[in-house]
Design a protein around this motif. Structure first.
Motif, PDB file in Angstrom:
ATOM      1  N   MET A   1       0.862  -1.413   0.143  1.00 47.89           N
ATOM      2  CA  MET A   1       0.642  -0.184   0.105  1.00 47.89           C
ATOM      3  C   MET A   1       0.676   1.226  -0.021  1.00 47.89           C
ATOM      4  N   ILE A   2       1.783   1.281   0.963  1.00 48.03           N
ATOM      5  CA  ILE A   2       2.913   2.272   1.015  1.00 48.03           C
ATOM      6  C   ILE A   2       3.812   2.288  -0.654  1.00 48.03           C
ATOM      7  N   LEU A   3       3.950   1.986  -0.760  1.00 47.31           N
ATOM      8  CA  LEU A   3       4.487   1.860  -2.539  1.00 47.31           C
ATOM      9  C   LEU A   3       3.873   2.091  -3.365  1.00 47.31           C
ATOM     10  N   PHE A   4       2.825   1.230  -3.280  1.00 48.18           N
ATOM     11  CA  PHE A   4       1.269   2.333  -4.215  1.00 48.18           C
ATOM     12  C   PHE A   4       1.123   4.092  -4.226  1.00 48.18           C
ATOM     13  N   GLN A   5       1.303   4.064  -2.766  1.00 43.75           N
ATOM     14  CA  GLN A   5       0.798   5.830  -2.725  1.00 43.75           C
ATOM     15  C   GLN A   5       2.223   6.236  -3.329  1.00 43.75           C
ATOM     16  N   THR A   6       3.031   6.127  -3.064  1.00 49.22           N
ATOM     17  CA  THR A   6       4.351   6.928  -3.503  1.00 49.22           C
ATOM     18  C   THR A   6       4.984   6.964  -4.752  1.00 49.22           C
ATOM     19  N   ILE A   8       2.414   6.953  -6.795  1.00 53.42           N
ATOM     20  CA  ILE A   8       1.305   7.854  -7.248  1.00 53.42           C
ATOM     21  C   ILE A   8       1.082   8.775  -7.192  1.00 53.42           C
ATOM     22  N   SER A   9       2.420   9.320  -5.809  1.00 53.70           N
ATOM     23  CA  SER A   9       2.677  11.033  -5.606  1.00 53.70           C
ATOM     24  C   SER A   9       4.044  11.333  -6.374  1.00 53.70           C
ATOM     25  N   ILE A  10       4.622   9.857  -6.765  1.00 52.45           N
ATOM     26  CA  ILE A  10       6.000  10.703  -7.811  1.00 52.45           C
ATOM     27  C   ILE A  10       5.647  10.509  -9.054  1.00 52.45           C
ATOM     28  N   PHE A  11       4.278  10.151  -9.250  1.00 52.31           N
ATOM     29  CA  PHE A  11       3.501  10.209 -11.159  1.00 52.31           C
ATOM     30  C   PHE A  11       3.129  11.297 -10.844  1.00 52.31           C
ATOM     31  N   ILE A  12       2.291  12.113 -10.043  1.00 50.13           N
ATOM     32  CA  ILE A  12       1.773  12.819 -10.464  1.00 50.13           C
ATOM     33  C   ILE A  12       2.840  14.862 -10.141  1.00 50.13           C
ATOM     34  N   THR A  13       3.630  14.363  -9.090  1.00 44.15           N
ATOM     35  CA  THR A  13       4.860  15.060  -9.052  1.00 44.15           C
ATOM     36  C   THR A  13       5.627  15.272 -11.090  1.00 44.15           C
ATOM     37  N   ILE A  14       5.993  13.940 -11.794  1.00 39.39           N
ATOM     38  CA  ILE A  14       6.261  14.516 -12.768  1.00 39.39           C
ATOM     39  C   ILE A  14       5.637  15.063 -13.613  1.00 39.39           C
ATOM     40  N   ILE A  15       4.267  14.794 -13.035  1.00 43.38           N
ATOM     41  CA  ILE A  15       3.114  15.181 -14.644  1.00 43.38           C
ATOM     42  C   ILE A  15       3.132  16.739 -14.169  1.00 43.38           C
ATOM     43  N   MET A  16       3.034  17.159 -13.258  1.00 44.57           N
ATOM     44  CA  MET A  16       2.700  18.500 -12.592  1.00 44.57           C
ATOM     45  C   MET A  16       3.881  19.201 -13.034  1.00 44.57           C
ATOM     46  N   PHE A  17       5.116  18.759 -13.474  1.00 45.02           N
ATOM     47  CA  PHE A  17       6.468  19.002 -13.068  1.00 45.02           C
ATOM     48  C   PHE A  17       6.326  19.388 -15.381  1.00 45.02           C
ATOM     49  N   VAL A  18       5.616  18.630 -15.669  1.00 47.36           N
ATOM     50  CA  VAL A  18       6.036  18.717 -17.194  1.00 47.36           C
ATOM     51  C   VAL A  18       5.281  19.954 -17.598  1.00 47.36           C
ATOM     52  N   LEU A  19       3.766  19.366 -16.977  1.00 50.47           N
ATOM     53  CA  LEU A  19       2.629  20.511 -17.540  1.00 50.47           C
ATOM     54  C   LEU A  19       3.361  21.810 -17.327  1.00 50.47           C
ATOM     55  N   LEU A  20       4.192  22.464 -16.094  1.00 46.00           N
ATOM     56  CA  LEU A  20       4.179  23.473 -15.655  1.00 46.00           C
ATOM     57  C   LEU A  20       5.197  24.007 -16.782  1.00 46.00           C
TER      58      LEU A  20
END
Length: 115
Positions: A1-6, A8-20
């Protein structure tokens, strides 16, 4: 569960970084927008002049002595709970260190304001 949340959070961070990065890029370079603002006229002299190193050193000395003052202020409250002899020796040594530092700065010429 912790690995899945980590993941997802890394994936969202990378998407936000690329979009910005894609959205914040300027598409053209404008000389007027990058120059300092002076009522629409061309500036008469260069706005990014080098600053005075002496002023910078004086500001650093001010910050150091300002921090030392904030370290002295709580000593009034500490005085109620500590031994008077230990408190006196600590405060006297602290103030002597500050005075020696001030005299050292005066001897080095950092406090002389010369143009």
């Amino acid at each position: 569960m912790i690995l899945f949340q980590t993941t997802i959070s890394i994936f969202i961070t990378i998407i936000m970084f690329v979009l910005l990065n894609l959205l914040s890029k300027k598409s053209f370079y404008d000389r007027e927008k990058s120059s300092p603002f002076e009522c629409g006229f061309d500036p008469k002299n260069y706005a990014r002049l080098p600053f005075s190193l002496h002023f910078y050193l004086l500001a650093i000395i001010f910050i150091i002595f300002d921090v030392e003052l904030t370290l002295l202020l709580p000593s009034i409250i500490i005085m109620k709970f500590s031994n008077l002899i230990n408190f006196s020796m600590t405060i006297i040594s602290f103030i002597l260190i500050l005075i020696f530092g001030l005299f050292y700065e005066m001897k080095q010429g950092s406090l002389n304001w010369t143009m």
